[in-house]
Scaffold this motif. Structure first.
Motif, short mmCIF file in Angstrom:
data_model
loop_
_atom_site.label_atom_id
_atom_site.label_comp_id
_atom_site.label_asym_id
_atom_site.label_seq_id
_atom_site.Cartn_x
_atom_site.Cartn_y
_atom_site.Cartn_z
N ALA A 47 -13.54 12.06 -1.51
CA ALA A 47 -12.51 11.70 -2.49
C ALA A 47 -13.13 10.96 -3.67
N GLN A 48 -12.89 11.48 -4.87
CA GLN A 48 -13.48 10.90 -6.08
C GLN A 48 -12.43 10.17 -6.91
N ASN A 49 -12.87 9.08 -7.54
CA ASN A 49 -12.02 8.32 -8.45
C ASN A 49 -12.94 7.68 -9.49
N ILE A 50 -13.13 8.37 -10.60
CA ILE A 50 -14.09 7.94 -11.60
C ILE A 50 -13.77 6.54 -12.13
N VAL A 51 -12.50 6.19 -12.14
CA VAL A 51 -12.10 4.86 -12.63
C VAL A 51 -12.75 3.76 -11.80
N ASP A 52 -12.92 4.00 -10.51
CA ASP A 52 -13.48 2.99 -9.60
C ASP A 52 -14.97 3.20 -9.36
N SER A 53 -15.67 3.89 -10.25
CA SER A 53 -17.08 4.17 -10.02
C SER A 53 -17.91 2.88 -10.06
N LEU A 54 -18.89 2.82 -9.12
CA LEU A 54 -19.85 1.70 -9.04
C LEU A 54 -19.17 0.34 -8.94
N LYS A 55 -18.09 0.30 -8.15
CA LYS A 55 -17.43 -0.97 -7.88
C LYS A 55 -18.17 -1.70 -6.76
N PRO A 56 -18.35 -3.01 -6.85
CA PRO A 56 -19.03 -3.75 -5.79
C PRO A 56 -18.19 -3.82 -4.52
N PRO A 57 -18.78 -4.22 -3.41
CA PRO A 57 -18.02 -4.35 -2.16
C PRO A 57 -16.81 -5.25 -2.33
N SER A 58 -15.69 -4.80 -1.74
CA SER A 58 -14.43 -5.54 -1.84
C SER A 58 -13.60 -5.23 -0.61
N GLY A 59 -12.38 -5.78 -0.59
CA GLY A 59 -11.50 -5.54 0.54
C GLY A 59 -11.09 -4.10 0.68
N SER A 60 -10.96 -3.38 -0.42
CA SER A 60 -10.58 -1.97 -0.37
C SER A 60 -11.76 -1.05 -0.18
N HIS A 61 -12.95 -1.48 -0.59
CA HIS A 61 -14.17 -0.69 -0.41
C HIS A 61 -15.26 -1.63 0.11
N TRP A 62 -15.42 -1.68 1.41
CA TRP A 62 -16.30 -2.67 2.03
C TRP A 62 -17.75 -2.53 1.59
N PHE A 63 -18.21 -1.31 1.34
CA PHE A 63 -19.58 -1.08 0.90
C PHE A 63 -19.64 -0.76 -0.60
N GLY A 64 -18.53 -0.85 -1.30
CA GLY A 64 -18.50 -0.50 -2.70
C GLY A 64 -18.28 1.00 -2.90
N THR A 65 -18.44 1.45 -4.14
CA THR A 65 -18.26 2.87 -4.47
C THR A 65 -19.49 3.38 -5.21
N ASP A 66 -19.66 4.71 -5.20
CA ASP A 66 -20.81 5.31 -5.88
C ASP A 66 -20.45 5.71 -7.31
N GLU A 67 -21.31 6.49 -7.94
CA GLU A 67 -21.11 6.82 -9.35
C GLU A 67 -19.92 7.73 -9.58
N LEU A 68 -19.40 8.37 -8.53
CA LEU A 68 -18.22 9.22 -8.64
C LEU A 68 -16.97 8.54 -8.09
N GLY A 69 -17.08 7.28 -7.74
CA GLY A 69 -15.94 6.55 -7.21
C GLY A 69 -15.67 6.81 -5.74
N ARG A 70 -16.61 7.44 -5.05
CA ARG A 70 -16.43 7.70 -3.63
C ARG A 70 -16.77 6.46 -2.81
N ASP A 71 -16.06 6.29 -1.72
CA ASP A 71 -16.26 5.11 -0.87
C ASP A 71 -17.59 5.24 -0.13
N ILE A 72 -18.49 4.29 -0.35
CA ILE A 72 -19.83 4.36 0.25
C ILE A 72 -19.75 4.17 1.77
N MET A 73 -18.87 3.30 2.23
CA MET A 73 -18.75 3.11 3.68
C MET A 73 -18.31 4.39 4.37
N ALA A 74 -17.38 5.11 3.76
CA ALA A 74 -16.95 6.38 4.33
C ALA A 74 -18.11 7.36 4.39
N ARG A 75 -18.92 7.38 3.34
CA ARG A 75 -20.05 8.30 3.32
C ARG A 75 -21.14 7.87 4.32
N VAL A 76 -21.27 6.57 4.54
CA VAL A 76 -22.22 6.10 5.54
C VAL A 76 -21.78 6.53 6.94
#
Length: 293
Positions: A47-76
């Motif tokens: 799932a991509q969300n360019i608006v949230d690209s390269l966001k640091p770790p947070s409550g909604s994205h524990w490992f942050g997001t990548d350059e396409l806004g994908r959840d890094i934890m999900a990809r891990v």
């Protein structure tokens, strides 16, 4: 309780597993659980969300997001499935090819041993990464090709261990007795010798699993492993290094999971090797008695 009974009880008492082994086993349990039940989790690694690209770790994205806004934890988590499936398939391929080679070479000796072990020497002469890359160049870039490439690279280790064990066992009395009953060579190798060399082979399964995970990640890092968008730890490291200063978590967190997974397999393998060696104080009570004081 008599003094003799107390001595025998103390001798049979198994030591507690080391803390490192318990931690490694717990970590691998979490990784395997996440890989098996990844589809059940409410996460989408694609799932991509360019608006949230390269966001640091947070409550909604524990490992942050990548350059396409994908959840890094999900990809891990889904990348763990890629690594574990590749490792399991590679170990099966390596064992199915390497163990029979070692059995035949060690049992028959002579020209069979020479020919088979020279073939193993050729495989050993080639670095694993180069051999895997060459096979992928022939088979094409896919997870199946990566699995086969990593498996072929692991054949020599199983062959050499099986051969060494057969050379030790083939002259023992129980093998000679079975041979004296007129049993065929295949029966002796696969029904008599093979069950007695499973312990070192099981240790090699654990050790090769860590090597296979590392090799699969290395292939993906070099751009010849599992093709995107399939999540892969090596692919995340390759992409994340471009954002190392802007978003260090992108590469550091997947790399940390990869490192801990390999370290956990290695720790468990070493502990199994000690436990299955009667001379190290492990093993079953019967093995301890045969090992002597």
């Amino acid at each position: 309780m008599t003094v003799q009974e107390g001595v025998l009880t103390k001798r049979r008492r198994r030591p507690l597993p080391p803390l490192g082994f318990i931690i490694s086993l717990g970590f691998l349990t979490v990784v395997i659980f996440g890989a098996v039940f990844a589809n059940v989790l409410p996460i989408d690694p694609l799932a991509q969300n360019i608006v949230d690209s390269l966001k640091p770790p947070s409550g909604s994205h524990w490992f942050g997001t990548d350059e396409l806004g994908r959840d890094i934890m999900a990809r891990v988590i889904f990348g763990a499935r890629t690594s574990l499936v590749t490792a399991a398939g590679a170990v099966i391929i390596a064992a199915l090819i390497g163990v029979p080679i070692g059995l035949v070479a060690g049992y028959f000796g002579g020209w069979r041993d020479t020919v088979l072990m020279r073939f193993i020497d050729v495989l050993l002469a080639l670095p694993n990464i180069l051999l895997a890359m060459a096979l992928i160049a022939v088979l094409g870039r896919s997870q199946t090709a990566a699995l086969i490439a990593v498996g072929v690279a692991g054949v020599p280790s199983f062959a050499r261990i099986a051969r060494a064990q057969v050379l030790t066992l083939r002259q023992l009395d129980f093998v000679s007795a079975v041979r004296g009953f007129g049993c065929s060579s295949s029966y002796i190798m696969f029904r008599t010798i093979l069950p007695n060399i499973l312990s070192p082979l099981m240790v090699q399964v654990i050790v090769l699993s860590s090597v296979a995970i590392l090799l699969e990640a290395a292939l993906a890092f070099l751009g010849v492993g599992v093709p995107p968008p399939t999540p892969s730890w090596g692919e995340m490291l390759r992409t994340g290094k471009s954002y190392l200063y802007e978003a260090p978590y992108y590469a550091v967190l997947p790399g940390l999971v990869l490192t801990l997974t390999i370290l956990s397999f290695d720790t468990i393998g070493k502990q199994m090797s000690r436990a299955l060696d009667p001379r190290s104080g492990g093993g079953t009570p019967g093995e301890l008695e045969r090992a002597g004081p």
